[in-house]
Design an enzyme around this catalytic site. Structure first.
Site, PDB file in Angstrom:
ATOM      1  N   ASP A 197       0.811  -1.106  -0.065  1.00 45.79           N
ATOM      2  CA  ASP A 197       0.015   0.071   0.084  1.00 45.79           C
ATOM      3  C   ASP A 197       0.892   1.217  -0.022  1.00 45.79           C
ATOM      4  OD1 ASP A 197      -2.192   1.603  -0.003  1.00 45.79           O
ATOM      5  OD2 ASP A 197      -3.081   0.739   1.813  1.00 45.79           O
TER       6      ASP A 197
HETATM    7  C1  BGC Z   1      -4.919   3.157   0.335  1.00 46.53           C
HETATM    8  C2  BGC Z   1      -5.205   2.061  -0.790  1.00 46.53           C
HETATM    9  C3  BGC Z   1      -5.051   2.618  -2.191  1.00 46.53           C
HETATM   10  C4  BGC Z   1      -3.707   3.461  -2.126  1.00 46.53           C
HETATM   11  C5  BGC Z   1      -3.446   4.106  -3.573  1.00 46.53           C
HETATM   12  C6  BGC Z   1      -3.821   4.043   0.201  1.00 46.53           C
HETATM   13  O1  BGC Z   1      -3.686   5.021   1.107  1.00 46.53           O
HETATM   14  O2  BGC Z   1      -4.888   2.417   1.528  1.00 46.53           O
HETATM   15  O3  BGC Z   1      -6.575   1.411  -0.539  1.00 46.53           O
HETATM   16  O4  BGC Z   1      -5.281   1.760  -3.152  1.00 46.53           O
HETATM   17  O5  BGC Z   1      -3.732   4.353  -1.323  1.00 46.53           O
HETATM   18  O6  BGC Z   1      -4.398   5.184  -3.790  1.00 46.53           O
END
Ligand code: BGC
Length: 766
Positions: A290
């Site tokens: 993530d």
């Molecule tokens: C979130 C994810 C997301 C990623 C990219 C993160 O902060 O937890 O769900 O896919 O950002 O935007």
């Protein structure tokens, strides 16, 4: 959603180079792919391999405070494997041209995005979508999302989010499918199939990314990013199955979660990423972190950037999102013997395989088709479908004396902070929605009703009294106007307006950014100022319909007791306003059913239907007994149970029967029930089957959903619904983590929600 450092590429267009080794059309075989990638990798330096593991933002950060910089020069140096949040064929083409024309090995880039509940055509938030219990419909939302997103140049979506959550304080409960393992697994499968179709290399399919692995929905106290500590029994039986279902459905990638799991954060958790994911489940796709999750291991207390990057890749992570820890430290770790070159090879191979399967080596520009972008995004049929889906996701929580549906005559007073805000309709995580052009409930309702009904409106109250809280709750352009006059004056204006109307529609609840990432709440009531407005409106004596906007289960005791009709509309996407009008005025009969329990108060949380019994359960019908498992101040019951939702008609369940009383492994048993529409409107009903395993080698939940069917019945019509169960449906992970069905007695329940059921018994024999 924060815009910074717009990534503007200014390269001259040059013809792309395709890789002659690959087939031009059709699916290449696994062998062809391996040979191609082995050839390519034999030419790659360690730096180039590490470069493939680097995933950057296109300069528009969607979450977190870190924004990728110098993306263009990093591409040229072969330091970028993927980019996300860069859209439109023109911009993607420019970035891809650098990759395939100006780097030594001409390896194309993969382009991702959080396409969560639709693309430009935005569907209801996932929690709402799950409330449709309609798998074909959910699959089709993912299909349309993929058609639109690929038309805009993308080929990878960070969806489905399959985190089970039983804590409505957690804002991200809005992004998932609720509390149930079985339903969550069904939805996970449907979404993966919708995004990926049957051939990833097709111009209109995209790779799914299952997230957040794992157990992110169980963050302590519902506070985002918080620690998870969980038994293996609970993991295997309750939280892990939806991830596995998505992978078994063919999802090409999976994203690590931010949270600590039993002492080791997911992004550094070798047991999770290698032992479970690779060895036990046999996952062969790509593991991506993530957003800056590798770097965050420093704050978790696992070491400096070099140490945590090594930990993460050694745990089994392949691609590093935004943080660049892999890019900047892995080479040194390899030289020092802390990371094996072979692990880098494995990770690089998986990134290249994803690109190969997407057809990018064959044609790096296959998703860059300006014509498609013009014709396939926001197509009328996509919007018509979005309207249908939104209406099907709404849950009618109360409808005393048939307050709803409303007649299309007279005057409606549409009052409340959610009544005239188009920007809040799409819901959280809708980064591609055109907020400015999304109808508010007021404008949409007027457009649908035309001159038949006079709709009058005023704000009635602020979203919340505290201005700073309102700012936090309306970020990313999801503004709601504020009225800074004294509260009494604002409410008085609403009361006067209500008096001029035949019916009052109170559009209240949460703003869209009151749920979603980093939007946890500890008070789950409708904000107090809105409650005061509602009370004042009810005092006028006019019929009041509460149209409730929310991204999570709320605490609605007072509303349930005092408001004649409550329609929970979540956040319904682009066509929310029209869909609400369709349901309020009876063109569509509501059929949504809750997929997360609504508690009576926050102190009951976590509250879910599939709980264990304890050794001191309450006797049926009681709500307090001394020395029993209960509270002094509130019953154990939810306000609205899992699976609950009303219709404008009623359904009678009768004649629950089994094809036999017992069956053996290898055989099956069929449960049947008759359902009759005893009201005067056609309606849809979700028929739900639950079981209880009465004696087990470990404790089993008091009810578990095992099957459901959504049917439609005309007034007076009856249908028999049958469910076939096999030994497989009775299996669970025992204490040795073997997936077994244990012979013995079971209760079987069928009904229209998890509480109001008919019951029978059967046995599984040896
Ligand atoms: C979130 C994810 C997301 C990623 C990219 C993160 O902060 O937890 O769900 O896919 O950002 O935007």
């Amino acid at each position: 959603m924060k815009i910074a450092n717009l990534f503007i590429l200014t390269l001259i267009f040059t013809a792309h180079i395709t890789f002659a080794q690959t087939k031009k059309t059709g699916k290449a075989t696994h062998q062809q792919m391996n040979t191609f990638i082995s050839n390519l990798m034999s030419k790659m330096t360690l730096d180039e391999k590490i470069g493939q593991l680097n995933l950057l933002t296109g300069g528009e950060a969607t979450t977190g405070s870190v924004v990728s910089t110098d993306v263009e020069s990093k591409i040229k140096k072969g330091q970028v494997g993927g980019i996300f949040s860069l859209t439109t064929p023109a911009r993607i083409r420019k970035a891809q041209e650098i990759a395939v024309n100006q780097t030594r090995l001409k390896i194309p880039i993969i382009f991702g995005q959080d396409v969560i509940h639709g693309y430009k055509t935005t569907f209801p938030i996932p929690l709402a979508l799950s409330s449709t219990w309609n798998m074909e419909m959910i699959k089709k939302t993912a299909r349309i999302a993929a058609i639109e997103a690929t038309a805009d140049g993308l080929n990878w979506t960070f969806s489905p989010m399959v985190d089970i959550s039983r804590d409505p304080r957690w804002g991200r409960i809005s992004e998932g499918s609720g509390e149930d393992t079985y339903l969550g697994s069904e939805i996970a499968r449907a979404m993966v199939k919708g995004y990926q179709g049957d051939d990833l290399a097709k111009y209109n399919t995209m790779m799914a990314c299952v997230k957040h692995f794992a157990l992110y929905g169980a963050s302590e106290a519902g506070r985002d990013y918080n620690t998870t500590d969980m038994s293996l029994d609970r993991m295997y039986n309750e939280y892990l199955p939806p991830y596995k279902a998505a992978l078994d459905a063919g999802a090409g990638s999976i994203m690590t979660s931010f949270n600590d799991i039993n002492g080791v954060p997911a992004t550094a958790n070798k047991w999770l990423m290698t032992d479970l994911l690779r060895k036990e489940w046999g996952f062969k796709g790509l593991v991506v972190t993530d957003y800056t999750a590798v770097n965050e291991l420093i704050d978790h207390g696992l070491g400096d950037l070099k140490a945590v990057s090594a930990l993460s890749i050694n745990a089994g992570v392949d691609m590093d999102m935004v943080g660049e820890g892999f890019l900047t430290t892995l080479k040194k770790s390899v030289q020092e013997g802390k990371v094996k070159a072979q692990r880098i090879d494995e990770a690089c191979r998986l990134v290249l395989e994803a690109k190969y399967k997407l057809g990018l080596f064959d044609d790096p520009f296959r998703y860059c088709n300006e014509e498609r972008a013009k014709t396939e995004i926001l197509k009328p049929e996509h919007l018509a479908f979005a309207r249908e889906v939104a209406a099907e996701s709404f849950v009618l929580l109360k409808n005393e004396n048939q307050t709803l549906p409303l007649k299309k005559t007279g005057t409606i007073a549409l009052i409340g902070p959610l009544a005239n805000t188009g920007a809040n309709m799409p819901g959280t995580w809708s980064v591609n929605s055109d907020l400015a052009n999304t109808a508010s409930l007021l404008t949409g309702m007027k457009a649908v009703l035309g001159k038949q009904v006079k709709v009058v409106h005023c704000l009635g109250s602020n979203l919340v009294t505290d201005e700073a809280y309102q700012q936090r709750a309306t970020m990313f352009g999801r503004d709601i106007p504020r009225d800074n006059r004294p509260e009494a004056e604002v409410i008085k204006e609403a009361v006067e307006l209500a008096k001029t109307a035949d019916v009052v529609i109170a559009a209240l609840g949460e703003s869209s950014e009151m749920s979603g990432e980093a939007s946890s709440r500890t008070n789950l009531e409708i904000p107090e100022v809105q409650q005061r407005l509602l009370q004042a409106l009810l005092k006028t004596g006019k019929p009041v319909v509460l149209v409730l906007f929310t991204g999570r289960p709320l605490v609605l005791n007072w509303e349930q007791q005092n408001v004649p009709a409550i329609l929970n509309v979540w956040f319904g996407g682009t066509e929310t306003a029209k869909a609400i009008t369709d349901v309020l005025f009876g063109d569509v009969n509501p059929s949504g059913k809750l997929t997360a329990t609504f508690p009576q108060n926050v102190g009951q949380i976590p509250l879910y239907y599939a709980h264990k019994n304890t050794g001191r359960p309450l006797a049926d019908g009681k709500w307090f007994s001394k020395f029993r498992s209960n509270y002094l101040d509130v019953s154990n019951e939810p306000l609205y149970p899992f699976g609950y939702g009303l219709s404008y008609t009623s359904f009678a369940y009768s004649n629950l029967r089994l094809s036999k009383n017992s069956f053996k492994p290898g055989e099956s048993i069929t449960a049947s029930i008759d359902i009759k529409n005893i009201g005067s409107r056609e309606g849809k009903e979700v028929v739900q089957l639950y079981i209880r395993d009465l004696v087990g080698s470990s404790t089993r939940p008091v009810k578990e959903l095992k099957a459901f069917q959504k049917i439609s019945l005309k007034p007076g019509e009856s249908k028999t619904v049958s469910f076939k169960l096999t030994e497989n449906d009775l299996k669970f992970y025992n204490t040795a983590l073997r997936f077994v069905a244990e012979p013995g007695d079971f209760n079987l329940f069928i009904g229209g929600n998890s509480r109001d059921v008919l019951e029978t018994k059967f046995s599984l024999r040896n």
